[in-house]
Design a protein around this motif. Sequence first.
Motif, PDB file in Angstrom:
ATOM      1  N   ASN A   2      27.877 -10.175 -20.057  1.00 49.92           N
ATOM      2  CA  ASN A   2      26.793 -11.118 -20.310  1.00 49.92           C
ATOM      3  C   ASN A   2      26.474 -11.151 -21.804  1.00 49.92           C
ATOM      4  O   ASN A   2      26.351 -10.109 -22.443  1.00 49.92           O
ATOM      5  CB  ASN A   2      25.534 -10.706 -19.540  1.00 49.92           C
ATOM      6  CG  ASN A   2      25.726 -10.795 -18.037  1.00 49.92           C
ATOM      7  OD1 ASN A   2      26.170 -11.815 -17.531  1.00 49.92           O
ATOM      8  ND2 ASN A   2      25.402  -9.719 -17.333  1.00 49.92           N
ATOM      9  N   PHE A   4      23.794 -12.816 -24.694  1.00 48.09           N
ATOM     10  CA  PHE A   4      22.503 -13.480 -24.865  1.00 48.09           C
ATOM     11  C   PHE A   4      22.710 -14.856 -25.485  1.00 48.09           C
ATOM     12  O   PHE A   4      23.285 -14.986 -26.567  1.00 48.09           O
ATOM     13  CB  PHE A   4      21.593 -12.637 -25.763  1.00 48.09           C
ATOM     14  CG  PHE A   4      20.224 -13.227 -25.954  1.00 48.09           C
ATOM     15  CD1 PHE A   4      19.271 -13.121 -24.959  1.00 48.09           C
ATOM     16  CD2 PHE A   4      19.888 -13.889 -27.122  1.00 48.09           C
ATOM     17  CE1 PHE A   4      18.011 -13.659 -25.121  1.00 48.09           C
ATOM     18  CE2 PHE A   4      18.630 -14.431 -27.300  1.00 48.09           C
ATOM     19  CZ  PHE A   4      17.685 -14.315 -26.295  1.00 48.09           C
ATOM     20  N   LYS A   9      17.769 -20.106 -24.824  1.00 43.41           N
ATOM     21  CA  LYS A   9      16.405 -19.572 -24.805  1.00 43.41           C
ATOM     22  C   LYS A   9      15.503 -20.349 -25.760  1.00 43.41           C
ATOM     23  O   LYS A   9      14.320 -20.556 -25.488  1.00 43.41           O
ATOM     24  CB  LYS A   9      16.411 -18.092 -25.184  1.00 43.41           C
ATOM     25  CG  LYS A   9      17.212 -17.213 -24.240  1.00 43.41           C
ATOM     26  CD  LYS A   9      16.721 -17.331 -22.819  1.00 43.41           C
ATOM     27  CE  LYS A   9      17.558 -16.483 -21.882  1.00 43.41           C
ATOM     28  NZ  LYS A   9      17.194 -16.701 -20.467  1.00 43.41           N
ATOM     29  N   GLU A 140      13.653  -8.399 -24.327  1.00 37.43           N
ATOM     30  CA  GLU A 140      12.942  -8.409 -23.049  1.00 37.43           C
ATOM     31  C   GLU A 140      13.522  -9.476 -22.124  1.00 37.43           C
ATOM     32  O   GLU A 140      13.755  -9.238 -20.936  1.00 37.43           O
ATOM     33  CB  GLU A 140      11.455  -8.675 -23.276  1.00 37.43           C
ATOM     34  CG  GLU A 140      10.684  -7.498 -23.828  1.00 37.43           C
ATOM     35  CD  GLU A 140       9.230  -7.834 -24.066  1.00 37.43           C
ATOM     36  OE1 GLU A 140       8.411  -6.903 -24.137  1.00 37.43           O
ATOM     37  OE2 GLU A 140       8.898  -9.029 -24.192  1.00 37.43           O
ATOM     38  N   LEU A 141      13.741 -10.661 -22.680  1.00 40.27           N
ATOM     39  CA  LEU A 141      14.288 -11.758 -21.883  1.00 40.27           C
ATOM     40  C   LEU A 141      15.682 -11.419 -21.370  1.00 40.27           C
ATOM     41  O   LEU A 141      16.005 -11.637 -20.200  1.00 40.27           O
ATOM     42  CB  LEU A 141      14.336 -13.038 -22.726  1.00 40.27           C
ATOM     43  CG  LEU A 141      12.992 -13.674 -23.084  1.00 40.27           C
ATOM     44  CD1 LEU A 141      13.197 -14.786 -24.104  1.00 40.27           C
ATOM     45  CD2 LEU A 141      12.312 -14.217 -21.836  1.00 40.27           C
ATOM     46  N   PHE A 142      16.515 -10.887 -22.253  1.00 38.75           N
ATOM     47  CA  PHE A 142      17.898 -10.592 -21.880  1.00 38.75           C
ATOM     48  C   PHE A 142      17.970  -9.484 -20.834  1.00 38.75           C
ATOM     49  O   PHE A 142      18.655  -9.607 -19.814  1.00 38.75           O
ATOM     50  CB  PHE A 142      18.693 -10.190 -23.119  1.00 38.75           C
ATOM     51  CG  PHE A 142      20.149  -9.913 -22.838  1.00 38.75           C
ATOM     52  CD1 PHE A 142      21.009 -10.947 -22.529  1.00 38.75           C
ATOM     53  CD2 PHE A 142      20.642  -8.619 -22.879  1.00 38.75           C
ATOM     54  CE1 PHE A 142      22.349 -10.702 -22.266  1.00 38.75           C
ATOM     55  CE2 PHE A 142      21.980  -8.361 -22.620  1.00 38.75           C
ATOM     56  CZ  PHE A 142      22.832  -9.410 -22.310  1.00 38.75           C
ATOM     57  N   SER A 144      15.669  -8.384 -18.747  1.00 40.32           N
ATOM     58  CA  SER A 144      15.065  -8.735 -17.459  1.00 40.32           C
ATOM     59  C   SER A 144      15.992  -9.587 -16.604  1.00 40.32           C
ATOM     60  O   SER A 144      15.931  -9.552 -15.377  1.00 40.32           O
ATOM     61  CB  SER A 144      13.742  -9.480 -17.687  1.00 40.32           C
ATOM     62  OG  SER A 144      13.972 -10.732 -18.321  1.00 40.32           O
ATOM     63  N   GLU A 145      16.882 -10.339 -17.252  1.00 42.91           N
ATOM     64  CA  GLU A 145      17.754 -11.251 -16.521  1.00 42.91           C
ATOM     65  C   GLU A 145      19.135 -10.672 -16.212  1.00 42.91           C
ATOM     66  O   GLU A 145      19.810 -11.135 -15.299  1.00 42.91           O
ATOM     67  CB  GLU A 145      17.931 -12.551 -17.317  1.00 42.91           C
ATOM     68  CG  GLU A 145      16.644 -13.345 -17.480  1.00 42.91           C
ATOM     69  CD  GLU A 145      16.843 -14.574 -18.341  1.00 42.91           C
ATOM     70  OE1 GLU A 145      17.997 -14.815 -18.760  1.00 42.91           O
ATOM     71  OE2 GLU A 145      15.868 -15.284 -18.596  1.00 42.91           O
ATOM     72  N   THR A 146      19.569  -9.678 -16.969  1.00 44.34           N
ATOM     73  CA  THR A 146      20.965  -9.247 -16.838  1.00 44.34           C
ATOM     74  C   THR A 146      21.166  -7.778 -16.486  1.00 44.34           C
ATOM     75  O   THR A 146      22.238  -7.410 -16.012  1.00 44.34           O
ATOM     76  CB  THR A 146      21.726  -9.506 -18.155  1.00 44.34           C
ATOM     77  OG1 THR A 146      21.147  -8.710 -19.199  1.00 44.34           O
ATOM     78  CG2 THR A 146      21.652 -10.970 -18.543  1.00 44.34           C
ATOM     79  N   THR A 147      20.163  -6.942 -16.726  1.00 45.88           N
ATOM     80  CA  THR A 147      20.367  -5.507 -16.533  1.00 45.88           C
ATOM     81  C   THR A 147      20.139  -5.103 -15.084  1.00 45.88           C
ATOM     82  O   THR A 147      19.075  -5.379 -14.527  1.00 45.88           O
ATOM     83  CB  THR A 147      19.417  -4.698 -17.441  1.00 45.88           C
ATOM     84  OG1 THR A 147      19.643  -5.081 -18.796  1.00 45.88           O
ATOM     85  CG2 THR A 147      19.673  -3.210 -17.289  1.00 45.88           C
TER      86      THR A 147
END
Length: 209
Positions: A2, A4, A9, A140-142, A144-147
């Motif tokens: 993944n 970013f 965004k 934070e955005l990355f 929260s969506e991928t981890t």
Amino acid sequence: MNIFNGREKATALDAKILEYLSDGPVAGELAIILIGDNEASEKYISLKKKYCDSKGIKCGVHRIDARLKDEDIFKKVFDVMSGPDTAGGIIQLPLPRPSLDPCLRLIPAEKDIDAISPFSMEAFYAGRPHKILPVVRAMELFISETTPKTQSPLKAVVIGEGYLVGKPAAQYLKSKNYQVTVINDYQTGQKIDADLLVLSAGIPNLVRG
């Protein structure tokens, strides 16, 4: 793997900004201070001003001659930052000489758009930030969506430990219980074993794979 997507965004963030501005124009000016002549800084400032203009946000660029004495430069920076018409302030980095670093202390906390003043940074590293650093918000955005959710600590590698990106990124990841390794002398071809990789060296195509 993944990656970013900053452009994606940014588009979503644009929509939120336009919604915020729908209630009326922002009072005051975003003041950007440039000390000396720096071609790269001029490009960054041009992009910032263009963006503000596109959103109807008043943006003023204040250029200060780097040949002035430090004390005179401090006075000019203070006058801009403390001005009643200045709603937010940015001092464009890098500064032309280390002796001008105290300029960053002249950004009032409530006007520190980039959260780069020593007061903002000290609060961040103490775990009580009053503003979210741009790089932290992106992470934070990355994350929260991928981890994936896991009980085991994840491994993170940060390449480059700069003031604006690398160092705060490493601090943020440590606060989220990542096992963080910071590399400042990375060479292309060196193997990296990590669940999350943060590139902040400013070198295109440094890492491949």
